[in-house]
Write an enzyme that holds these catalytic residues in place. Sequence first.
Site, PDB file in Angstrom:
ATOM      1  CB  ILE A  20     -29.686  -7.736  -8.301  1.00 30.75           C
ATOM      2  CG1 ILE A  20     -30.440  -6.685  -8.994  1.00 30.75           C
ATOM      3  CG2 ILE A  20     -28.160  -8.047  -9.058  1.00 30.75           C
ATOM      4  CD1 ILE A  20     -29.925  -5.526  -9.006  1.00 30.75           C
ATOM      5  CB  CYS A  21     -27.063 -11.889  -8.235  1.00 33.73           C
ATOM      6  SG  CYS A  21     -26.181 -13.226  -8.397  1.00 33.73           S
ATOM      7  CD  GLN A  22     -26.740 -14.770  -2.013  1.00 40.84           C
ATOM      8  OE1 GLN A  22     -26.103 -13.770  -1.961  1.00 40.84           O
ATOM      9  NE2 GLN A  22     -26.632 -15.743  -1.250  1.00 40.84           N
TER      10      GLN A  22
ATOM     11  N   GLY B  59     -32.105 -11.786  -5.950  1.00 42.86           N
ATOM     12  CA  GLY B  59     -33.291 -12.126  -6.692  1.00 42.86           C
ATOM     13  C   GLY B  59     -34.018 -13.330  -6.237  1.00 42.86           C
TER      14      GLY B  59
ATOM     15  CG  MET C 216     -32.700  -7.326 -13.283  1.00 39.36           C
ATOM     16  SD  MET C 216     -31.774  -5.682 -13.038  1.00 39.36           S
ATOM     17  CE  MET C 216     -30.455  -5.639 -14.194  1.00 39.36           C
TER      18      MET C 216
END
Lengths: 484, 354
Positions: B146-148, B150, B170
């Site tokens: 997720i985000c970083q 990811g 994501m």
Amino acid sequence: MSENKNMNEWLKDWDALQRQYFNAWSDLAQKAPFAMPSQAAPMGFAGGNPFTSSTPLPGFPGFSPFGGFAGAAAPQAAPWQEGLEQWMRMFTGADRQNETAERLIESAKTYIAMMQSAFGGASPMGEGMSNPAQAWFDAVRTGFGAHGGANIPGFDPATNPFAKAIRDVAGKGMQGFAELPAAFAPYLEQMRKEGMSWLQVPAFGLAREHQEHYQRTALALVEYQQALREYNRLMLQASQRGYELFEQRLAERSEPGRTIESLKALYDLWVDAAEDAYAQVALSEEFSKAYGALANAQMRLRQQIQIEVERVSREFGMPTRSELDSLSKRVHDLRRELREGGAVGSGERDAEVSALRDEVAALKKSLVQTARKPAPSVEIKPVAAKPEHAPAKKSVPAAKPERARAPARSATSKSRAPAAVVRPRPAAEAEGAKSGTEASSFADALAAMRRRVTGKPKLRSAAARMSKPNKDDKASRKKGNKGK
Amino acid sequence: MNPIRIAPQKVYEEAKKFQEKIAAGMQVLRTLDDVHYGATDKEEVYREDKLVLYRFKGPRKPTAKVPILITYALVNRPYMVDLQDDRSLVKNLLALGEDVYLIDWGYPDASDKHLSLDDYINGYIRRCVDVVAKRHKLDKINLLGICQGGAFSLCFASIYPEKIQNLITMVTPVDFQTRDNMLSNWVQHLDVDLFVDTLGNVPADLMNYCYLMLKPVRLNQQKYIGLVDILDDKAELENFLRMEKWIFDSPDQAGAAFRQFIKDFYQGNKLINGGLKIGSKSVDLANVDAPVLNIFAEQDHLVPPDASRALRGRTGSDDYTELAFKGGHIGIYVSGRAQREVPTAIHEWLAART
């Protein structure tokens, strides 16, 4: 209200509305289930009607619509905001959610200021103007400007996050930072008079290092202030651009069906304009450079101050940040080394451990195979008589026991490992086995395997290495092999 | 024609109502307890330094054969994926039969300033993946970044493709230099060595200032004015406060990891330009051979959609799926739409690849 009312009628209506509002507010305050702080009576409760302020209402330049009810002048310049602050004061004693309440009140103040200004915008003064939206525009602008300058979070130099960060980011210990400009004021004044050349003057004597440090610090401060000015200039530009966009978008809403019919809708329109204008500036290359320059200048200044703090700390025998950093770096490196040493698939040691594991697995497999095939019975039979058993690598030794393979010499020679523990037995013994019970020969074979495994120095060392691997193992293993 | 048609009576009514709501809301605020977060039971299965690996416990035994390991960003706390009972990606995944693990990075302090991306990716994530795989007697597991986190997951899947069954990203930035990426614009002229050498770890407050300044009026002001509308609703107010807590409950950033992340990802854009190394290991997205599900938010102001879409065509996998979610960077976890759409999409996508 009819748009045909004259000014006097409008003012009467406004007065009635304001009184109604004030009464409603007073009721609310009186019904509050907690005590009013005596030092901060709610607006109007201290003997002054909050709407008796002589402050001109925006949109009514030079004219106080409530002058007729003035009475004793109330101290509040912005009575509606004062009302919010009153609620805040009552709330402050609570243990929880204070921060949310503070943020809420701060935001609400701005919104209320806009509402207050909007009374001017809603006035008949706008009706005769060539651009009727201008009165509203001015009202909004005045409203947002009334509380704390530009009042766009981050746009106001007083609250800009960089300036705040440099004050707050290191906590209480850096409070003196904010006072730095004052401390350096004489130097800065001197610099203004003489230009930056003052900072290039060579230093001499015992204190030359200190003098150079202070020169660098002063230079860093000047650069930081320059960078901050540039940053604030762009923020102001974004703010101004926001009002331009707001004005444009307001004009676009003149079409029937698109008009603004509530203060909230007006506020939201302004927010959209302000954000869009800000994004235009914040995504520009000019802003990118200004932002980087400001952050870099701040860091240089902070470093200068850290140097000074460390110097003083050393003089007092205190540990310094540099020392702690150095220690934590060593601990970190040791920790990494330790973990990498124990990690699967990394380094020579892991390969060695892996090879040893393979060797042990092969030995185990060999034991199991031997146990399942008490085949020693095969060993006593001539190879020719049982050609079907000819994977004769096992049966051949019956005729030529001296060529039986030795235990695996290489840790990686999996294929040899099973052979390593299969030794032929003398024919007489084999005969006995043949005539005896199978269990007997199985037990014998197994016992022999165990003896051989435990009797082999190499395998013992392998077991030892499994439990405590070290770099010397490989060398000693090679040496041992050579010895064979 | 005057674009504004607000009668004074209307102004008065709005102002009065506004103040009444504040007055009532202040009393509600006084009655609220501290908000709690985390809806789902979980057990600790591995711990290392400040990191804790959790396994969530659902109401029934998971039906999925391959577990999901969630790798969250370093810049916020991971409980966003399990914020509250009716806003929980984790809870919904469990209800669908998935087996979910989560890495909680903890709060780095000054002793962690030397933690690098090598430590995080080749160290912590790798060991967590190994722990999960070993528990399930698998060679490969599913990774959800997720985000970083990811971006970290992409690096991991590139370096250790043999450990990844399926990869889900994501709101993950891949192209860090899209034109609408404000954060990226701000750090292009940042001397990050000077920055980290000076600050050590990067303080959470400083990070939060930056995030708030992405939308300064909306996030600092309009949001709180909107809050007035729900001040008299205790449940809504608690939801708001829970979100507030998450937003500002941020860990400091380990200096060494921050340094490389800004240099190589934001300034060098090496995830797509090439040349990225994590420790001694090279990262090439073409090495990612697992099926990829890339979920991004169409109104994401932190990770613009184009930054995520850039993953298309860059992995070595011929099984690539994109899912555009109608919402923002946070709404993708907590909105009602997210509860309905995101867990189901993940579950169905995984089920089709089992």
